[in-house]
Design a protein around this motif. Structure first.
Motif, short mmCIF file in Angstrom:
data_model
loop_
_atom_site.label_atom_id
_atom_site.label_comp_id
_atom_site.label_asym_id
_atom_site.label_seq_id
_atom_site.Cartn_x
_atom_site.Cartn_y
_atom_site.Cartn_z
N LEU A 1 -4.35 2.88 -27.17
CA LEU A 1 -3.97 3.69 -26.92
C LEU A 1 -2.32 3.39 -27.71
O LEU A 1 -1.85 5.19 -28.23
CB LEU A 1 -3.71 3.39 -25.23
N LEU A 2 -1.66 2.79 -27.81
CA LEU A 2 -0.86 3.54 -28.20
C LEU A 2 -0.27 3.83 -29.96
O LEU A 2 0.43 3.93 -30.33
CB LEU A 2 0.53 2.17 -28.22
N GLU A 3 -1.35 2.67 -30.55
CA GLU A 3 -1.76 3.41 -32.56
C GLU A 3 -2.22 4.42 -32.68
O GLU A 3 -1.40 5.25 -33.54
CB GLU A 3 -2.33 1.75 -32.72
N ASN A 4 -2.78 4.92 -31.98
CA ASN A 4 -4.17 5.87 -32.05
C ASN A 4 -3.91 6.62 -30.97
O ASN A 4 -4.91 6.94 -30.65
CB ASN A 4 -5.45 5.40 -32.98
N GLU A 5 -2.94 7.58 -30.45
CA GLU A 5 -2.93 7.66 -28.71
C GLU A 5 -4.20 8.84 -28.67
O GLU A 5 -4.89 8.86 -27.61
CB GLU A 5 -1.64 8.28 -28.94
N GLU B 1 -11.23 9.12 -25.71
CA GLU B 1 -12.03 7.66 -25.70
C GLU B 1 -12.06 6.73 -23.91
O GLU B 1 -12.64 6.41 -23.07
CB GLU B 1 -12.64 6.60 -26.17
N PHE B 2 -11.01 6.53 -23.78
CA PHE B 2 -10.42 5.71 -22.36
C PHE B 2 -10.52 6.86 -21.18
O PHE B 2 -11.26 7.00 -20.17
CB PHE B 2 -8.77 6.27 -22.14
N LEU B 3 -10.12 8.27 -21.58
CA LEU B 3 -10.12 9.20 -20.36
C LEU B 3 -12.50 9.32 -20.19
O LEU B 3 -12.68 9.75 -18.97
CB LEU B 3 -9.96 10.70 -20.40
N ALA B 4 -13.13 8.95 -20.78
CA ALA B 4 -14.62 9.13 -20.88
C ALA B 4 -14.64 8.47 -20.49
O ALA B 4 -16.13 8.45 -19.39
CB ALA B 4 -15.19 9.34 -22.32
N ARG C 1 -0.32 9.29 -20.48
CA ARG C 1 0.99 9.61 -21.12
C ARG C 1 2.20 10.10 -21.28
O ARG C 1 2.86 8.99 -21.35
CB ARG C 1 0.54 11.81 -20.95
N GLN C 2 2.81 9.79 -19.85
CA GLN C 2 4.10 9.52 -19.28
C GLN C 2 4.44 7.59 -19.66
O GLN C 2 5.57 7.45 -20.11
CB GLN C 2 4.35 9.66 -17.51
N LEU C 3 3.50 6.62 -19.49
CA LEU C 3 3.78 5.81 -19.95
C LEU C 3 3.29 5.14 -21.23
O LEU C 3 4.06 4.17 -21.53
CB LEU C 3 2.66 4.75 -18.91
N ILE C 4 2.44 5.94 -22.09
CA ILE C 4 2.57 5.78 -23.84
C ILE C 4 3.64 6.31 -23.65
O ILE C 4 4.32 5.35 -25.04
CB ILE C 4 1.29 6.70 -23.86
N GLN C 5 4.39 7.13 -23.33
CA GLN C 5 5.70 7.82 -24.43
C GLN C 5 6.59 6.94 -23.91
O GLN C 5 7.52 6.71 -24.93
CB GLN C 5 5.85 8.72 -23.82
N ALA C 6 6.80 5.93 -22.24
CA ALA C 6 7.76 5.29 -22.39
C ALA C 6 7.98 3.96 -23.02
O ALA C 6 8.56 3.17 -23.67
CB ALA C 6 7.92 4.70 -20.90
N GLU D 1 -6.03 -5.52 -23.02
CA GLU D 1 -5.24 -5.75 -23.99
C GLU D 1 -5.50 -4.38 -25.39
O GLU D 1 -4.97 -4.08 -25.76
CB GLU D 1 -5.04 -7.14 -24.52
N ARG D 2 -7.06 -4.27 -25.78
CA ARG D 2 -7.54 -3.63 -26.65
C ARG D 2 -6.76 -2.46 -26.36
O ARG D 2 -6.65 -1.62 -27.05
CB ARG D 2 -8.86 -3.75 -27.17
N TRP D 3 -7.12 -1.93 -25.05
CA TRP D 3 -7.50 -0.62 -24.86
C TRP D 3 -5.34 -0.10 -25.10
O TRP D 3 -5.55 1.34 -25.54
CB TRP D 3 -7.47 0.06 -23.39
#
Length: 141
Positions: free
Chosen positions: A85-89, A95-98, A109-114, A79-81
């Motif tokens: 991801l939504l606030e500070n994309e 960091e998530f990719l790492a 990226r598509q999910l975040i934009q949606a 949930e924190r991730w």
């Protein structure tokens, strides 16, 4: 403790060292439907538990609670991730990719934009849930 034993799955009860009398009382508790009769039965279980090795019972309970708590902690971390991801994309995305190199960048990226479009239009959180589901799949896979 007697009440918790009644609600404990049989797989966990099998790992405990319980007397035959207590096992029979636990099976009997499953058949009792009346609230008052069940309360009386819990008192009986309490009396039977006085003669049991409570350490083995507590050990199984502690293990089950630990497994449950680790699952809850993992859920909260995801949930924190999602929120990061939504606030500070861009920063959180790197960091998530790492942390999870097997992620499909484009799909994420598509999910975040949606989700962002969904929030702008004040729609129900379907994409928000899809994002969480994808994060869970990536973290478990």
């Amino acid at each position: 403790m007697g009440e918790r034993l009644c609600k404990t799955p049989k797989s966990q009860l099998a790992r405990m060292t319980l007397s035959e009398e207590l096992r029979a009382a636990l099976e009997e508790a499953a058949r009792i439907k009346s609230f008052n009769a069940l309360r009386r039965h819990y008192r009986r279980l309490g009396k039977l538990l006085r003669h049991e090795a409570l350490d083995s019972i507590q050990k199984v309970f502690d293990e089950a609670d630990g497994i449950h708590q680790s699952g809850v902690d993992h859920f909260h971390a995801l949930e924190r991730w999602r929120e990061r991801l939504l606030e500070n994309e861009s920063e959180a995305f790197g960091e998530f990719l790492a942390a999870y190199p097997n992620v499909d960048r484009q799909h994420l990226r598509q999910l975040i934009q949606a989700v962002q479009k969904e929030r702008e239009k004040e729609q129900p959180p379907a994409a928000y849930r899809k994002l969480f589901k994808y994060l869970r799949e990536v973290s478990e896979g």
